[in-house]
Scaffold this motif. Structure first.
Motif, PDB file in Angstrom:
ATOM      1  N   THR A   1     -80.585 -20.545 -64.006  1.00  0.00           N
ATOM      2  CA  THR A   1     -80.672 -20.797 -62.576  1.00  0.00           C
ATOM      3  C   THR A   1     -79.338 -20.381 -61.955  1.00  0.00           C
ATOM      4  OG1 THR A   1     -79.869 -23.064 -62.833  1.00  0.00           O
ATOM      5  CG2 THR A   1     -82.259 -22.741 -62.883  1.00  0.00           C
ATOM      6  N   GLY A   2     -79.256 -20.438 -60.641  1.00  0.00           N
ATOM      7  CA  GLY A   2     -78.005 -20.110 -59.958  1.00  0.00           C
ATOM      8  C   GLY A   2     -78.103 -18.855 -59.117  1.00  0.00           C
ATOM      9  N   GLY A   3     -79.299 -18.518 -58.678  1.00  0.00           N
ATOM     10  CA  GLY A   3     -79.458 -17.339 -57.833  1.00  0.00           C
ATOM     11  C   GLY A   3     -78.674 -17.454 -56.537  1.00  0.00           C
ATOM     12  N   GLY A   4     -78.629 -18.651 -55.971  1.00  0.00           N
ATOM     13  CA  GLY A   4     -77.860 -18.862 -54.748  1.00  0.00           C
ATOM     14  C   GLY A   4     -76.369 -18.690 -54.973  1.00  0.00           C
ATOM     15  N   LEU A   5     -75.893 -19.124 -56.139  1.00  0.00           N
ATOM     16  CA  LEU A   5     -74.477 -18.938 -56.462  1.00  0.00           C
ATOM     17  C   LEU A   5     -74.145 -17.459 -56.569  1.00  0.00           C
ATOM     18  CD1 LEU A   5     -73.957 -21.662 -59.217  1.00  0.00           C
ATOM     19  CD2 LEU A   5     -73.151 -21.726 -56.871  1.00  0.00           C
ATOM     20  N   ALA A   6     -75.058 -16.684 -57.176  1.00  0.00           N
ATOM     21  CA  ALA A   6     -74.824 -15.250 -57.323  1.00  0.00           C
ATOM     22  C   ALA A   6     -74.791 -14.566 -55.962  1.00  0.00           C
ATOM     23  CB  ALA A   6     -75.900 -14.632 -58.208  1.00  0.00           C
ATOM     24  N   ILE A   7     -75.713 -14.932 -55.080  1.00  0.00           N
ATOM     25  CA  ILE A   7     -75.729 -14.336 -53.738  1.00  0.00           C
ATOM     26  C   ILE A   7     -74.469 -14.719 -52.974  1.00  0.00           C
ATOM     27  CG2 ILE A   7     -76.915 -14.399 -51.506  1.00  0.00           C
ATOM     28  CD1 ILE A   7     -79.537 -14.598 -53.087  1.00  0.00           C
ATOM     29  N   ALA A   8     -74.034 -15.965 -53.106  1.00  0.00           N
ATOM     30  CA  ALA A   8     -72.799 -16.400 -52.445  1.00  0.00           C
ATOM     31  C   ALA A   8     -71.595 -15.644 -52.993  1.00  0.00           C
ATOM     32  CB  ALA A   8     -72.615 -17.904 -52.611  1.00  0.00           C
ATOM     33  N   GLY A   9     -71.572 -15.393 -54.296  1.00  0.00           N
ATOM     34  CA  GLY A   9     -70.479 -14.623 -54.893  1.00  0.00           C
ATOM     35  C   GLY A   9     -70.449 -13.195 -54.388  1.00  0.00           C
ATOM     36  N   ILE A  10     -71.641 -12.579 -54.267  1.00  0.00           N
ATOM     37  CA  ILE A  10     -71.714 -11.219 -53.740  1.00  0.00           C
ATOM     38  C   ILE A  10     -71.217 -11.193 -52.287  1.00  0.00           C
ATOM     39  CG2 ILE A  10     -73.326  -9.382 -53.082  1.00  0.00           C
ATOM     40  CD1 ILE A  10     -75.032 -10.278 -55.530  1.00  0.00           C
ATOM     41  N   SER A  11     -71.648 -12.159 -51.501  1.00  0.00           N
ATOM     42  CA  SER A  11     -71.246 -12.219 -50.088  1.00  0.00           C
ATOM     43  C   SER A  11     -69.747 -12.469 -49.944  1.00  0.00           C
ATOM     44  CB  SER A  11     -72.014 -13.318 -49.364  1.00  0.00           C
ATOM     45  OG  SER A  11     -73.394 -13.097 -49.464  1.00  0.00           O
ATOM     46  N   CYS A  12     -69.226 -13.404 -50.699  1.00  0.00           N
ATOM     47  CA  CYS A  12     -67.788 -13.705 -50.608  1.00  0.00           C
ATOM     48  C   CYS A  12     -66.949 -12.531 -51.092  1.00  0.00           C
ATOM     49  CB  CYS A  12     -67.456 -14.951 -51.424  1.00  0.00           C
ATOM     50  SG  CYS A  12     -68.049 -16.480 -50.704  1.00  0.00           S
ATOM     51  N   GLY A  13     -67.400 -11.849 -52.128  1.00  0.00           N
ATOM     52  CA  GLY A  13     -66.667 -10.680 -52.620  1.00  0.00           C
ATOM     53  C   GLY A  13     -66.620  -9.575 -51.584  1.00  0.00           C
ATOM     54  N   GLY A  14     -67.756  -9.304 -50.935  1.00  0.00           N
ATOM     55  CA  GLY A  14     -67.774  -8.288 -49.886  1.00  0.00           C
ATOM     56  C   GLY A  14     -66.937  -8.693 -48.685  1.00  0.00           C
ATOM     57  N   ALA A  15     -67.016  -9.961 -48.301  1.00  0.00           N
ATOM     58  CA  ALA A  15     -66.228 -10.437 -47.163  1.00  0.00           C
ATOM     59  C   ALA A  15     -64.733 -10.383 -47.472  1.00  0.00           C
ATOM     60  CB  ALA A  15     -66.636 -11.859 -46.796  1.00  0.00           C
ATOM     61  N   GLY A  16     -64.346 -10.770 -48.682  1.00  0.00           N
ATOM     62  CA  GLY A  16     -62.935 -10.731 -49.050  1.00  0.00           C
ATOM     63  C   GLY A  16     -62.379  -9.322 -49.040  1.00  0.00           C
ATOM     64  N   ALA A  17     -63.152  -8.374 -49.583  1.00  0.00           N
ATOM     65  CA  ALA A  17     -62.696  -6.981 -49.575  1.00  0.00           C
ATOM     66  C   ALA A  17     -62.629  -6.440 -48.154  1.00  0.00           C
ATOM     67  CB  ALA A  17     -63.627  -6.126 -50.433  1.00  0.00           C
ATOM     68  N   GLY A  18     -63.608  -6.789 -47.331  1.00  0.00           N
ATOM     69  CA  GLY A  18     -63.613  -6.315 -45.947  1.00  0.00           C
ATOM     70  C   GLY A  18     -62.460  -6.879 -45.126  1.00  0.00           C
ATOM     71  N   ILE A  19     -62.205  -8.168 -45.284  1.00  0.00           N
ATOM     72  CA  ILE A  19     -61.089  -8.790 -44.548  1.00  0.00           C
ATOM     73  C   ILE A  19     -59.764  -8.178 -44.992  1.00  0.00           C
ATOM     74  CG2 ILE A  19     -59.814 -10.940 -44.205  1.00  0.00           C
ATOM     75  CD1 ILE A  19     -62.512 -12.404 -44.435  1.00  0.00           C
ATOM     76  N   ALA A  20     -59.624  -7.917 -46.289  1.00  0.00           N
ATOM     77  CA  ALA A  20     -58.381  -7.335 -46.794  1.00  0.00           C
ATOM     78  C   ALA A  20     -58.174  -5.927 -46.250  1.00  0.00           C
ATOM     79  CB  ALA A  20     -58.393  -7.313 -48.316  1.00  0.00           C
ATOM     80  N   LEU A  21     -59.223  -5.112 -46.236  1.00  0.00           N
ATOM     81  CA  LEU A  21     -59.089  -3.752 -45.705  1.00  0.00           C
ATOM     82  C   LEU A  21     -58.804  -3.777 -44.206  1.00  0.00           C
ATOM     83  CD1 LEU A  21     -61.916  -1.975 -47.714  1.00  0.00           C
ATOM     84  CD2 LEU A  21     -59.443  -1.681 -47.976  1.00  0.00           C
ATOM     85  N   GLY A  22     -59.437  -4.700 -43.488  1.00  0.00           N
ATOM     86  CA  GLY A  22     -59.154  -4.845 -42.061  1.00  0.00           C
ATOM     87  C   GLY A  22     -57.738  -5.316 -41.806  1.00  0.00           C
ATOM     88  N   GLY A  23     -57.264  -6.244 -42.617  1.00  0.00           N
ATOM     89  CA  GLY A  23     -55.889  -6.726 -42.479  1.00  0.00           C
ATOM     90  C   GLY A  23     -54.868  -5.649 -42.785  1.00  0.00           C
ATOM     91  N   LEU A  24     -55.164  -4.808 -43.772  1.00  0.00           N
ATOM     92  CA  LEU A  24     -54.254  -3.706 -44.092  1.00  0.00           C
ATOM     93  C   LEU A  24     -54.213  -2.701 -42.938  1.00  0.00           C
ATOM     94  CD1 LEU A  24     -52.414  -2.220 -46.081  1.00  0.00           C
ATOM     95  CD2 LEU A  24     -54.472  -1.111 -46.980  1.00  0.00           C
ATOM     96  N   ALA A  25     -55.378  -2.386 -42.385  1.00  0.00           N
ATOM     97  CA  ALA A  25     -55.408  -1.464 -41.252  1.00  0.00           C
ATOM     98  C   ALA A  25     -54.630  -2.027 -40.062  1.00  0.00           C
ATOM     99  CB  ALA A  25     -56.864  -1.176 -40.863  1.00  0.00           C
ATOM    100  N   LEU A  26     -54.787  -3.327 -39.817  1.00  0.00           N
ATOM    101  CA  LEU A  26     -54.070  -3.968 -38.716  1.00  0.00           C
ATOM    102  C   LEU A  26     -52.548  -3.916 -38.947  1.00  0.00           C
ATOM    103  CD1 LEU A  26     -54.229  -5.626 -36.073  1.00  0.00           C
ATOM    104  CD2 LEU A  26     -54.338  -7.671 -37.524  1.00  0.00           C
ATOM    105  N   SER A  27     -52.115  -4.186 -40.176  1.00  0.00           N
ATOM    106  CA  SER A  27     -50.677  -4.182 -40.460  1.00  0.00           C
ATOM    107  C   SER A  27     -50.096  -2.774 -40.363  1.00  0.00           C
ATOM    108  CB  SER A  27     -50.399  -4.788 -41.829  1.00  0.00           C
ATOM    109  OG  SER A  27     -50.884  -3.948 -42.857  1.00  0.00           O
ATOM    110  N   VAL A  28     -50.861  -1.767 -40.747  1.00  0.00           N
ATOM    111  CA  VAL A  28     -50.362  -0.385 -40.613  1.00  0.00           C
ATOM    112  C   VAL A  28     -50.254  -0.009 -39.138  1.00  0.00           C
ATOM    113  CG1 VAL A  28     -50.988   2.025 -41.020  1.00  0.00           C
ATOM    114  CG2 VAL A  28     -51.165   0.378 -42.872  1.00  0.00           C
TER     115      VAL A  28
END
Length: 151
Positions: free
Chosen positions: A120-147
């Motif tokens: 079981t844990g399908g919801g955990l997997a979906i949450a992990g996928i979502s958090c991973g994508g959000a973390g990468a997106g926020i980091a790339l946006g933050g890098l662009a902002l700092s540049v």
């Protein structure tokens, strides 16, 4: 009067917890009076799904470091370099969370056949996928902002 060096006490195993060992199916063995019992296997939370969620949360936390260091170091000139290092870490963590989350969803979808462990844990997997994508997106946006702020 002879004493035994070790008194004998018969060892009786404790009874199984109520409701835990339930037969799923009973098949008779042909030609004998015996039968084959398959026990119901309790579902297990997927470790891959838990790992995906943890990696995704870590990617989000590191992406906030990208924002903090990128904004704090924009004036002195070191913000983009430090933010870039943390962006790499956050993107790698986010990508790992996405990959492991997808593998966990496949593991959960393919499990549960008769006599096998059901994950079981399908919801955990979906949450992990979502958090991973959000973390990468926020980091790339933050890098662009700092540049942009450093220019």
């Amino acid at each position: 009067m002879s004493q035994q060096p070790y008194p004998y006490a018969p060892q009786v195993p404790p009874p199984p917890p109520a409701g835990r060992w339930q037969p799923e199916r009973v098949e008779a063995v042909p030609g004998t009076e015996f039968g084959l019992v398959q026990l119901r296997v309790e579902p297990i939370t997927s470790g891959l799904a838990i790992g995906s969620l943890l990696a995704g949360i870590a990617a989000i936390l590191v992406s906030f470091l990208v924002l903090c260091f990128g904004l704090a170091g924009a004036g002195p000139g070191w913000g983009a370099v430090v933010a870039g290092a943390f962006t790499l870490l956050s993107v790698l963590g986010g990508a790992g969370a996405i990959i492991v989350g997808l593998v966990a969803r496949r593991q959960i979808r393919r499990s549960g056949h008769t006599g096998q462990v059901r994950f079981t844990g399908g919801g955990l997997a979906i949450a992990g996928i979502s958090c991973g994508g959000a973390g990468a997106g926020i980091a790339l946006g933050g890098l662009a902002l700092s540049v942009v702020l450093q220019l």
